[in-house]
Motif scaffolding. Sequence first.
Motif, PDB file in Angstrom:
ATOM      1  N   PRO A   1       0.803  -1.233   0.000  1.00 10.49           N
ATOM      2  CA  PRO A   1       0.000   0.000   0.000  1.00 10.49           C
ATOM      3  C   PRO A   1       0.830   1.274   0.000  1.00 10.49           C
ATOM      4  O   PRO A   1       0.448   2.264  -0.633  1.00 10.49           O
ATOM      5  CB  PRO A   1      -0.837  -0.142   1.279  1.00 10.49           C
ATOM      6  CG  PRO A   1      -1.020  -1.610   1.424  1.00 10.49           C
ATOM      7  CD  PRO A   1       0.284  -2.222   0.966  1.00 10.49           C
ATOM      8  N   GLY A   2       1.984   1.267   0.665  1.00 12.16           N
ATOM      9  CA  GLY A   2       2.809   2.466   0.694  1.00 12.16           C
ATOM     10  C   GLY A   2       3.567   2.732  -0.584  1.00 12.16           C
ATOM     11  O   GLY A   2       4.182   3.802  -0.733  1.00 12.16           O
TER      12      GLY A   2
ATOM     13  N   PRO B   1       0.653   5.428  -5.669  1.00 15.69           N
ATOM     14  CA  PRO B   1       0.231   6.828  -5.528  1.00 15.69           C
ATOM     15  C   PRO B   1      -1.087   6.929  -4.769  1.00 15.69           C
ATOM     16  O   PRO B   1      -1.919   6.017  -4.808  1.00 15.69           O
ATOM     17  CB  PRO B   1       0.073   7.307  -6.976  1.00 15.69           C
ATOM     18  CG  PRO B   1       0.774   6.299  -7.814  1.00 15.69           C
ATOM     19  CD  PRO B   1       0.715   5.014  -7.080  1.00 15.69           C
ATOM     20  N   ARG B   2      -1.278   8.033  -4.106  1.00 16.09           N
ATOM     21  CA  ARG B   2      -2.531   8.273  -3.388  1.00 16.09           C
ATOM     22  C   ARG B   2      -3.562   8.804  -4.374  1.00 16.09           C
ATOM     23  O   ARG B   2      -3.324   9.778  -5.091  1.00 16.09           O
ATOM     24  CB  ARG B   2      -2.304   9.280  -2.263  1.00 16.09           C
ATOM     25  CG  ARG B   2      -3.529   9.531  -1.401  1.00 16.09           C
ATOM     26  CD  ARG B   2      -3.217  10.531  -0.301  1.00 16.09           C
ATOM     27  NE  ARG B   2      -4.365  10.803   0.533  1.00 16.09           N
ATOM     28  CZ  ARG B   2      -4.722  10.082   1.582  1.00 16.09           C
ATOM     29  NH1 ARG B   2      -3.998   9.028   1.920  1.00 16.09           N
ATOM     30  NH2 ARG B   2      -5.783  10.399   2.298  1.00 16.09           N
TER      31      ARG B   2
ATOM     32  N   GLU C   1      -7.372  10.253  -4.499  1.00 20.66           N
ATOM     33  CA  GLU C   1      -8.437  10.778  -3.647  1.00 20.66           C
ATOM     34  C   GLU C   1      -9.807  10.251  -4.080  1.00 20.66           C
ATOM     35  O   GLU C   1     -10.038   9.919  -5.249  1.00 20.66           O
ATOM     36  CB  GLU C   1      -8.444  12.313  -3.707  1.00 20.66           C
ATOM     37  CG  GLU C   1      -7.140  12.960  -3.254  1.00 20.66           C
ATOM     38  CD  GLU C   1      -6.854  12.747  -1.776  1.00 20.66           C
ATOM     39  OE1 GLU C   1      -7.815  12.437  -1.030  1.00 20.66           O
ATOM     40  OE2 GLU C   1      -5.684  12.881  -1.371  1.00 20.66           O
TER      41      GLU C   1
ATOM     42  N   SER D   1     -11.517   7.524  -3.572  1.00 14.87           N
ATOM     43  CA  SER D   1     -11.612   6.186  -4.152  1.00 14.87           C
ATOM     44  C   SER D   1     -12.153   5.215  -3.119  1.00 14.87           C
ATOM     45  O   SER D   1     -11.767   5.248  -1.945  1.00 14.87           O
ATOM     46  CB  SER D   1     -10.230   5.718  -4.625  1.00 14.87           C
ATOM     47  OG  SER D   1     -10.286   4.370  -5.019  1.00 14.87           O
TER      48      SER D   1
ATOM     49  N   PRO E   1      -8.622   2.488  -2.229  1.00 14.73           N
ATOM     50  CA  PRO E   1      -7.410   3.282  -2.492  1.00 14.73           C
ATOM     51  C   PRO E   1      -6.256   2.454  -3.028  1.00 14.73           C
ATOM     52  O   PRO E   1      -5.483   2.936  -3.862  1.00 14.73           O
ATOM     53  CB  PRO E   1      -7.084   3.888  -1.121  1.00 14.73           C
ATOM     54  CG  PRO E   1      -8.372   3.861  -0.371  1.00 14.73           C
ATOM     55  CD  PRO E   1      -9.095   2.647  -0.848  1.00 14.73           C
ATOM     56  N   TYR E   2      -6.140   1.210  -2.559  1.00 12.27           N
ATOM     57  CA  TYR E   2      -5.023   0.376  -3.039  1.00 12.27           C
ATOM     58  C   TYR E   2      -5.172   0.067  -4.527  1.00 12.27           C
ATOM     59  O   TYR E   2      -4.246   0.290  -5.319  1.00 12.27           O
ATOM     60  CB  TYR E   2      -4.954  -0.919  -2.231  1.00 12.27           C
ATOM     61  CG  TYR E   2      -3.897  -1.876  -2.750  1.00 12.27           C
ATOM     62  CD1 TYR E   2      -2.548  -1.635  -2.526  1.00 12.27           C
ATOM     63  CD2 TYR E   2      -4.256  -3.008  -3.476  1.00 12.27           C
ATOM     64  CE1 TYR E   2      -1.578  -2.499  -3.012  1.00 12.27           C
ATOM     65  CE2 TYR E   2      -3.292  -3.881  -3.962  1.00 12.27           C
ATOM     66  CZ  TYR E   2      -1.961  -3.629  -3.723  1.00 12.27           C
ATOM     67  OH  TYR E   2      -1.008  -4.487  -4.214  1.00 12.27           O
TER      68      TYR E   2
ATOM     69  N   GLY F   1      -4.620   3.092  -6.578  1.00 15.55           N
ATOM     70  CA  GLY F   1      -3.211   3.468  -6.626  1.00 15.55           C
ATOM     71  C   GLY F   1      -2.408   2.590  -7.560  1.00 15.55           C
ATOM     72  O   GLY F   1      -1.532   3.073  -8.287  1.00 15.55           O
TER      73      GLY F   1
END
Length: 408
Positions: free
Chosen positions: A146-147, A150-151, A153, A155, A158-159, A162
């Motif tokens: 996950p880190g 990219p982030r 917004e 969503s 998010p994973y 990204g």
Amino acid sequence: MRLLHTSDWHLGQTLHGFDRSDEHQAFLDWLLDTLVAERIDALLIAGDIYDNANPSAASQKQLYRFLRRARAAAPHLNIVIIAGNHDSPGRLEAPGPLLEEHAVTLIGQVGRDASGDIDVDSLVRPLLRRDGSIAAWCLAVPFLRPGDVPRVEDSENPYAAGVAELYRRALDRALARRAPGQAIVALGHCHMVGAAPSADSERRIVIGGSEALPSTLFGPEIAYAALGHLHLAQTVGKEGQVRYSGSPLPMSFSETHYPHQVLRIDLDGETALNVAPLLIPRTVDMLRIPPRHAPLPEALALLAELPEACEAPAPYLEVRIALEQPEPGLRARIEAALTGRHARLARIDTVLPRRRETESAAMPEQLAQLQPDDIFQRLYRQKYDADAPPDQMAAFAELMLAATGAAR
């Protein structure tokens, strides 16, 4: 250009205590011969090179010896390796500067530039023809935590959003670089929606159930997507260009029926003209006896019918027993039945009657109000649908006394 797609080698894996380095070496020897016989131009390895993040020196040596032999046998060969969720990104990348001199690309993690932005350029690599010209561009994306992504917004996932954004950036970079007639291929180590995992040997790779990605992640601009992580060779989506090659060896008894293979891909300009499986010979068989859980006498009779021991590698054996109650001497009886038989006992899989619904419910009392022997008795009853026998209660009491004495 002709590609070969493989993944999930899991070098260093043991099967219920049995070392498998000879099986892995037999696969690597076969793969080396296949690279030459099939006139392969690029070898794509889609993650889980090692079975764990701290591989043994022997398994690392096995990988590097194969890479040296591959380059010697096919000096023109492009080799691209990405990390999987079992691999240590840093450990996999460590020899990268040296191996790049031999046309081996190792991508263990998503790099960042001085400002902390994702280094997309490091993920987009050319695949060269024998004359040195560029035939294709490879989006070499390792397993993404996950880190790493990219982030995005607003969503719901998010994973997944990204991951899609990262691949989009890499694709945009490849599209900007490629000339007409050059294909784009992608590597990934991920779990796609609708793909079938193995029952016993594949880890969940992202906590929270958000790891499954849609097949639309790889659009029509990508001629072929070479995926790793799932051990069953399979196609994802309707177009046929997104595929898992599967593991070269069965990693558990649930994989005994898999058609273990690598995939040969012929590129024709910007498209994948043909994808063909090449089946991998199995050097050690895996047996499940009986095919379904059966009473112990029936299983013992089947074990007695196994061939006598010989010099060939003995198959790994899982014995499947249906018990009415716990059988303390079970392993000894099975081992006795296997004396002189051509098999290696790797696992005993037992099933017992269903637990009582009333006992499987949560305990009404607080744990602090229960004595240890009460808890043991309840858990035993839940698992075996019977009261714990006196000898086991006595053994438990001895363990508690020993633990109490040690604590003092």
